[in-house]
Design an enzyme around this catalytic site. Structure first.
Site, PDB file in Angstrom:
ATOM      1  N   SER A 149     -13.927  66.931  14.380  1.00 46.05           N
ATOM      2  CA  SER A 149     -15.341  66.093  14.533  1.00 46.05           C
ATOM      3  C   SER A 149     -14.673  64.942  15.342  1.00 46.05           C
ATOM      4  O   SER A 149     -14.711  65.254  16.324  1.00 46.05           O
ATOM      5  CB  SER A 149     -15.813  65.791  12.920  1.00 46.05           C
ATOM      6  OG  SER A 149     -16.806  64.922  12.761  1.00 46.05           O
ATOM      7  N   ASP A 321     -22.201  75.595  11.335  1.00 46.71           N
ATOM      8  CA  ASP A 321     -22.303  73.531  11.339  1.00 46.71           C
ATOM      9  C   ASP A 321     -23.019  73.023  12.232  1.00 46.71           C
ATOM     10  O   ASP A 321     -22.935  73.457  13.553  1.00 46.71           O
ATOM     11  CB  ASP A 321     -20.592  73.565  12.262  1.00 46.71           C
ATOM     12  CG  ASP A 321     -20.612  71.664  12.088  1.00 46.71           C
ATOM     13  OD1 ASP A 321     -21.689  70.476  11.837  1.00 46.71           O
ATOM     14  OD2 ASP A 321     -18.904  70.876  13.026  1.00 46.71           O
ATOM     15  N   HIS A 354     -20.578  71.600   8.702  1.00 50.83           N
ATOM     16  CA  HIS A 354     -19.591  71.076   9.027  1.00 50.83           C
ATOM     17  C   HIS A 354     -17.934  70.656   8.545  1.00 50.83           C
ATOM     18  O   HIS A 354     -16.993  70.814   9.334  1.00 50.83           O
ATOM     19  CB  HIS A 354     -19.999  69.691   9.599  1.00 50.83           C
ATOM     20  CG  HIS A 354     -18.921  68.418  10.580  1.00 50.83           C
ATOM     21  ND1 HIS A 354     -18.644  69.197  11.856  1.00 50.83           N
ATOM     22  CD2 HIS A 354     -18.511  67.447   9.850  1.00 50.83           C
ATOM     23  CE1 HIS A 354     -18.108  67.942  12.381  1.00 50.83           C
ATOM     24  NE2 HIS A 354     -17.474  67.341  11.008  1.00 50.83           N
TER      25      HIS A 354
END
Length: 385
Positions: A149, A321, A354
């Site tokens: 991320s 995601d 995610h």
């Protein structure tokens, strides 16, 4: 037997110039290390954290056996990133609320708590600060830099800011910049915080209050985006928290009471988050996410932006995601291939959204394990991995 982690801190007196034109001095970085640095210091791996994580990457503390590192399923003896073979460094970024200098600390230039006056920091600023920490540790080159991320953005930025200092970059569930939808989510979360009556323009410390309402809403918004629709439906569906027996539907027919399990879950997550996270830190880190865009200086041409990178790459994305979609990872893969870089790419069909980059998925963990196994073999043979 869990890995025992020991938090450390290092203070830097020299000013760190920031992209905004400001600078910060007399700051401290909290970090942890796992494993042993080899004789030629060639086995170091830097872990960059995402929004609400910290330097506590793996293991537990001797006096806190239940405080497990946020990537403990990935990092440790015999794990995908094997600390019997690599020296792993987790560092907490400037502006955080987990030990490194942040808004709740005292500004050495004024003698007052920074609060909203803490300078705006960017991904590039964090990388520069991390580089200073590595300098102090005597590590000239990293075997790898890794993150998921926002951590993946830092790993990518390392390859552009210090290409000669990185041999491998592992970029997981990340993107070369945020799209408009992601910036919009961040802005709504920030507005929830700054419009909380307890925010006091960011100087709430002096008032002895915390803008918990805003933090709760910000976390609820974020948490929705980290999960996939499938996971939320499977886990909660339309289940009611407490059925009412005097009508056929089970509904309370209230606009304010918590009725559905998903509502209860989000409120729980929001309440928990508001107890430990700092509001000014949330504003700073989400802004750093918004600002990151290495292609901006190249007219939006990502291939030109990534031409500076010279290391080998592993990129990983997850099918569900939607916040950092596989398409964004494929953009980076294409840009690197345009520059004839050595790139491995894995797109994992996982249902978790995610958050998949933090969870146990055998295919994902094995991809990372294989990549680091090859790296370790090359290190042992004394060749370029």
């Amino acid at each position: 037997m869990s890995l025992i982690a020991t938090p450390q801190s290092m203070t830097f007196e020299a000013p760190l110039p920031l992209q905004s034109g400001a600078s910060i001095r007399g700051y401290s970085l909290s970090y942890e290390t796992y494993g042993t640095l080899n004789a030629d210091k060639s086995n170091a791996v830097l872990i960059c954290h995402a929004l609400n994580a910290s330097h506590h990457v793996a293991g537990v503390y001797a006096d806190q056996p239940h405080n497990t590192g946020w990537w403990d399923n990935m990092i440790g003896p015999g794990k995908s990133l094997d600390t019997d073979r690599f020296f792993v460094i987790g560092v907490n970024n400037l502006g955080s609320c987990f030990g490194s200098t942040g808004p709740m600390h005292v500004n050495p230039d004024t003698g007052r708590v920074y609060g909203a006056d803490f300078p705006v920091v960017t991904v590039e600023d964090w990388v520069n600060a991390q580089a200073r920490l590595l300098d102090a540790l005597g590590i000239e080159q990293l075997a790898a830099v890794m993150g998921g991320s926002l951590g993946g953005m830092q790993a990518l930025s390392w390859t552009l800011q210090y290409p000669e200092r990185v041999k491998h970059a592992v970029v997981v569930a990340s993107a070369p910049n945020l799209n408009a939808e992601n910036i919009a989510f961040n802005e709504v979360a920030r507005r929830a915080i700054v419009t909380d009556p307890d925010f006091h323009n960011g100087h709430f410390y002096a008032q002895g209050v915390v803008p918990k309402r805003g933090l709760r809403i910000a976390r609820m918004i974020g948490h929705i985006t980290y999960l996939s629709d499938d996971v939320m439906n499977e886990k909660f569906g339309r289940e009611l928290r407490q059925a009412v027996t005097n009508n056929a539907t089970g509904y309370k027919y209230s606009t304010q009471e918590v009725e559905f399990q998903i509502e209860s879950y989000l409120r729980y997550q929001g309440d928990k988050f508001s107890e430990y996270f700092d509001a000014n830190t949330y504003l700073l880190i989400t802004r750093a996410l918004d600002y990151f865009d290495p292609a901006r200086a190249f007219g939006g041409d990502l291939s030109k932006a990534l031409s500076r990178a010279s290391c080998q790459f592993l990129l990983v994305s997850f099918s569900t995601d939607w916040r950092f979609s596989p398409a964004r990872s494929r953009e980076m893969v294409k840009a690197l291939l345009d520059n004839r870089r050595d790139v491995s790419y894995a797109e994992i069909d996982a249902p978790h959204g995610h958050d998949a980059f933090l969870l146990d998925d055998a295919r994902y963990l094995n991809v990372v394990r294989s990549y680091f196994d090859n790296m370790a073999t090359a290190l042992n043979e004394g060749v370029q991995a």
